[in-house]
Design a protein around this motif. Sequence first.
Motif, PDB file in Angstrom:
ATOM      1  N   THR A   1       0.846  -1.195   0.000  1.00 42.88           N
ATOM      2  CA  THR A   1       0.000   0.000   0.000  1.00 42.88           C
ATOM      3  C   THR A   1       0.882   1.246   0.000  1.00 42.88           C
ATOM      4  O   THR A   1       0.627   2.211  -0.731  1.00 42.88           O
ATOM      5  N   ILE A   2       1.920   1.206   0.822  1.00 40.50           N
ATOM      6  CA  ILE A   2       2.842   2.335   0.898  1.00 40.50           C
ATOM      7  C   ILE A   2       3.556   2.523  -0.443  1.00 40.50           C
ATOM      8  O   ILE A   2       3.679   3.645  -0.951  1.00 40.50           O
ATOM      9  N   GLN A   3       3.967   1.407  -1.044  1.00 37.58           N
ATOM     10  CA  GLN A   3       4.629   1.504  -2.353  1.00 37.58           C
ATOM     11  C   GLN A   3       3.684   2.034  -3.418  1.00 37.58           C
ATOM     12  O   GLN A   3       4.094   2.772  -4.313  1.00 37.58           O
ATOM     13  N   ALA A   4       2.396   1.646  -3.329  1.00 44.93           N
ATOM     14  CA  ALA A   4       1.424   2.102  -4.325  1.00 44.93           C
ATOM     15  C   ALA A   4       1.285   3.619  -4.270  1.00 44.93           C
ATOM     16  O   ALA A   4       1.181   4.285  -5.304  1.00 44.93           O
ATOM     17  N   VAL A   5       1.291   4.170  -3.050  1.00 42.68           N
ATOM     18  CA  VAL A   5       1.221   5.630  -2.909  1.00 42.68           C
ATOM     19  C   VAL A   5       2.474   6.251  -3.509  1.00 42.68           C
ATOM     20  O   VAL A   5       2.411   7.206  -4.282  1.00 42.68           O
ATOM     21  N   ARG A   6       3.619   5.664  -3.182  1.00 39.22           N
ATOM     22  CA  ARG A   6       4.900   6.193  -3.664  1.00 39.22           C
ATOM     23  C   ARG A   6       4.967   6.145  -5.194  1.00 39.22           C
ATOM     24  O   ARG A   6       5.443   7.070  -5.840  1.00 39.22           O
ATOM     25  N   ASP A   7       4.449   5.051  -5.781  1.00 40.03           N
ATOM     26  CA  ASP A   7       4.539   4.894  -7.234  1.00 40.03           C
ATOM     27  C   ASP A   7       3.437   5.635  -7.983  1.00 40.03           C
ATOM     28  O   ASP A   7       3.322   5.515  -9.205  1.00 40.03           O
ATOM     29  N   GLY A   8       2.582   6.331  -7.248  1.00 38.46           N
ATOM     30  CA  GLY A   8       1.523   7.105  -7.893  1.00 38.46           C
ATOM     31  C   GLY A   8       0.435   6.280  -8.556  1.00 38.46           C
ATOM     32  O   GLY A   8      -0.131   6.683  -9.571  1.00 38.46           O
ATOM     33  N   LEU A   9       0.126   5.100  -7.999  1.00 39.17           N
ATOM     34  CA  LEU A   9      -0.983   4.311  -8.550  1.00 39.17           C
ATOM     35  C   LEU A   9      -2.312   4.982  -8.187  1.00 39.17           C
ATOM     36  O   LEU A   9      -2.365   5.883  -7.355  1.00 39.17           O
ATOM     37  N   ASP A  10      -3.406   4.510  -8.827  1.00 41.70           N
ATOM     38  CA  ASP A  10      -4.687   5.175  -8.625  1.00 41.70           C
ATOM     39  C   ASP A  10      -5.500   4.600  -7.468  1.00 41.70           C
ATOM     40  O   ASP A  10      -6.446   5.227  -7.011  1.00 41.70           O
TER      41      ASP A  10
ATOM     42  N   ASN B   1      -4.815  10.200   1.092  1.00 43.19           N
ATOM     43  CA  ASN B   1      -5.889  10.376   0.128  1.00 43.19           C
ATOM     44  C   ASN B   1      -5.806   9.351  -1.006  1.00 43.19           C
ATOM     45  O   ASN B   1      -5.957   9.676  -2.176  1.00 43.19           O
ATOM     46  N   MET B   2      -5.535   8.104  -0.642  1.00 42.58           N
ATOM     47  CA  MET B   2      -5.424   7.036  -1.633  1.00 42.58           C
ATOM     48  C   MET B   2      -6.684   6.166  -1.565  1.00 42.58           C
ATOM     49  O   MET B   2      -7.003   5.654  -0.496  1.00 42.58           O
ATOM     50  N   PRO B   3      -7.407   6.021  -2.686  1.00 43.80           N
ATOM     51  CA  PRO B   3      -8.585   5.149  -2.647  1.00 43.80           C
ATOM     52  C   PRO B   3      -8.200   3.707  -2.284  1.00 43.80           C
ATOM     53  O   PRO B   3      -7.270   3.165  -2.858  1.00 43.80           O
ATOM     54  N   LEU B   4      -8.893   3.155  -1.294  1.00 45.03           N
ATOM     55  CA  LEU B   4      -8.596   1.793  -0.833  1.00 45.03           C
ATOM     56  C   LEU B   4      -9.915   1.073  -0.631  1.00 45.03           C
ATOM     57  O   LEU B   4     -10.851   1.632  -0.056  1.00 45.03           O
ATOM     58  N   ILE B   5      -9.997  -0.170  -1.131  1.00 45.20           N
ATOM     59  CA  ILE B   5     -11.205  -0.949  -0.855  1.00 45.20           C
ATOM     60  C   ILE B   5     -10.767  -2.328  -0.362  1.00 45.20           C
ATOM     61  O   ILE B   5      -9.801  -2.899  -0.868  1.00 45.20           O
ATOM     62  N   CYS B   6     -11.443  -2.814   0.697  1.00 45.55           N
ATOM     63  CA  CYS B   6     -11.076  -4.095   1.283  1.00 45.55           C
ATOM     64  C   CYS B   6     -12.214  -5.090   1.091  1.00 45.55           C
ATOM     65  O   CYS B   6     -13.366  -4.774   1.363  1.00 45.55           O
ATOM     66  N   PHE B   7     -11.892  -6.266   0.591  1.00 43.41           N
ATOM     67  CA  PHE B   7     -12.891  -7.324   0.441  1.00 43.41           C
ATOM     68  C   PHE B   7     -12.505  -8.489   1.330  1.00 43.41           C
ATOM     69  O   PHE B   7     -11.456  -9.104   1.135  1.00 43.41           O
ATOM     70  N   SER B   8     -13.358  -8.777   2.328  1.00 45.21           N
ATOM     71  CA  SER B   8     -13.100  -9.972   3.118  1.00 45.21           C
ATOM     72  C   SER B   8     -14.107 -11.003   2.632  1.00 45.21           C
ATOM     73  O   SER B   8     -15.306 -10.804   2.725  1.00 45.21           O
TER      74      SER B   8
END
Lengths: 370, 307
Positions: free
Chosen positions: A287-296, A324-331
């Motif tokens: 998740t941290i890397q996704a923010v760093r890499d500018g993913l959506d 402010n990173m969109p995150l969705i969790c599916f359990s």
Amino acid sequence: MKITFPHLGYCSIPLRTLFAELGHTVIVPPPISQKTISLGTLHGPEFACYPLKLGLGNFIEALEAGADTLIMGGGIGPCRFGYYAQVQQDILRSLGYEFEMIVIEPPLGHFRQVVAAAGRLKQKNSWMQLAQAASFALAKLRACDDLHQLSLKIRPRVENKAVLANLYNRALTAIDAADSHRTLKTVANRFQENIKALPQTRVEPLKVALVGEVYLLAEPAANLAIEEKLGNLGVEVIRHVYISSWLKVNILLDFLRLRRKESAEQAARPYLNCFVGGHGQHSVGETIQAVRDGLDGVVHVYPFTCTPEIVARGIMRTYAAEKNMPLICFSLDEHSAEAGFNTRLEAFVDVMQRKNGQGELTDEQALHGI
Amino acid sequence: MRIGIPRALLYYNFYPALSRLLEATKAEIVISSETNKQKLEQGLTLCEDEVCLPVKVLMGHVMTLAEQNVDGLFMPRMISLERSRYICPKFLGLPDMVRSSLGKDIQVLSPTVNLSWGKLRMFREGLKSAGPWLRHPLALWRSFRAAESEQLAHQQQLAAAFAQPQGTSKRVAVLGHAYNIFDGYINYDLLKNLQTMGVETLTVENFSRAAIEEGARDLSKDLFWSYGRDIVGAAFYCLRRRAVDGVIIVASFGCGPDSLITEIIERRFSQAGIPLMSIVLDEHSSGTGLITRLEAFTDMLHWRDAN
């Protein structure tokens, strides 16, 4: 021995190869269906995690088809997976099935059991032949992983999704049928080229990191084909956890007592400074890397009640909200309803599009069922 | 300097050692009061839905302490209490979970506790985390030793209860994690209720190590969760020795290890002739329903005698 094993995505391809090369009859369980899910949840412990129940369903269907030897993975904790085999065995015996279960424990700490299990499985083959069979199986696993990674990249861009799905399935069949390293390489390359040659749009798709627990990432029947759905909605899925990489880190490096130098684990340290079992620390790190890499966006999937991922989830939510990173969790488990799942997924893609300034949907995306 | 200790989770296992351990520091110790409705509700607002009840309770206690103006929370990162065994994965990430939901206002003191490391490394870890607050490094070593012997004495005293001969009343083993068994708010005074129904209760802590090891021998593969193994060991010992009239298993909803442990125990008990009841706790449990079930269970124990 009539050998079987539980499904885990396309892992039945390398596993079938491995055991067939050693001269065993291999009974691959029927693909996971509603029947598999029902069998697993009927006989499995109610609060156990979904992978245990699905594996149990696979075993029952394979035993019905004539299997007499079950291969199962083990573990040393703290994740529950390490004790699946014993619970499944208890349940299957109480249902009256007769079989032998061979549990492959991680070699670190169980070296003798691993050698004993390998000795039983290799039969009259030499250790050299066993090593060759294993290396061929690994080559097939890597070919499947490469193909899969390509499909994730191409799917949002390709114009005709149905043609891609068809090619992908044919490629898996061809890899399964390959009988030497040479044919494997030829068919893998041919399909890679065919897929790359499919007509593509030039629109740059949204990019999403798919993180979570490895079984739920790798088994489309358990994750309701989330990767395909996201791809069809025009989203490129980026996933780092693959079975081949998991084997390398958790089995080989741990056994050689080499320090893990995985970037996701390093990235997670300021927020989750400890291995928590399963892939919890990975999920936070990615998740941290996704923010760093500018993913959506980040999509998190795990089995309902999976403790390591629940620990991760709380930390990921706080972090994602901060950034402010969109995150969705599916359990997910046997109660997951596909219609609701699709709606949430589509809404999430909407959110990312708006945030990305794309506003209205393109005709193409509208066509594909948003 | 005020350090808060939440009365939750492993507090119930280690309270004899805890205050001794912190005697070596200059800090004033604040232990949160017992769980109540307000604490649970506060905990619920801070947690993910799927987190288990004991962690929600913990968060409530942490909030209470935060309101009492403590400067730090003492919350060790519990990894392992013995070689090759763990506690549940949530304990590994607990200090991070608390930090992430509290924000940065309160310091969380979280020395790593991994008893498979050996004493010297544990001591160094203690020095590192409590460094600035220590009276003297030697004081820490002394308090380590004092805490250890106090904990041991406490455990031996509890284990002695088992050796006492059974009276005329029924004996029931109430097995589960200490934080579910001894927190009277979340289990609706389970132990007290059983005692008023005239039942003698035994908990995991009342079984000697030898008894638990004897029971655990019946496992097909050794369990890698310390407390889960104790629960199974105690249950299997009861079965082997016919040591009790009934067994009650208490687990929290969504507890990973317990979901498998309960299954293993239930399967072994199903043919055995010792009655077993399992209770699952969460924030939606009902006290009335629970008491009715307990009454039915004890009635059944007496009825079995009559027939």
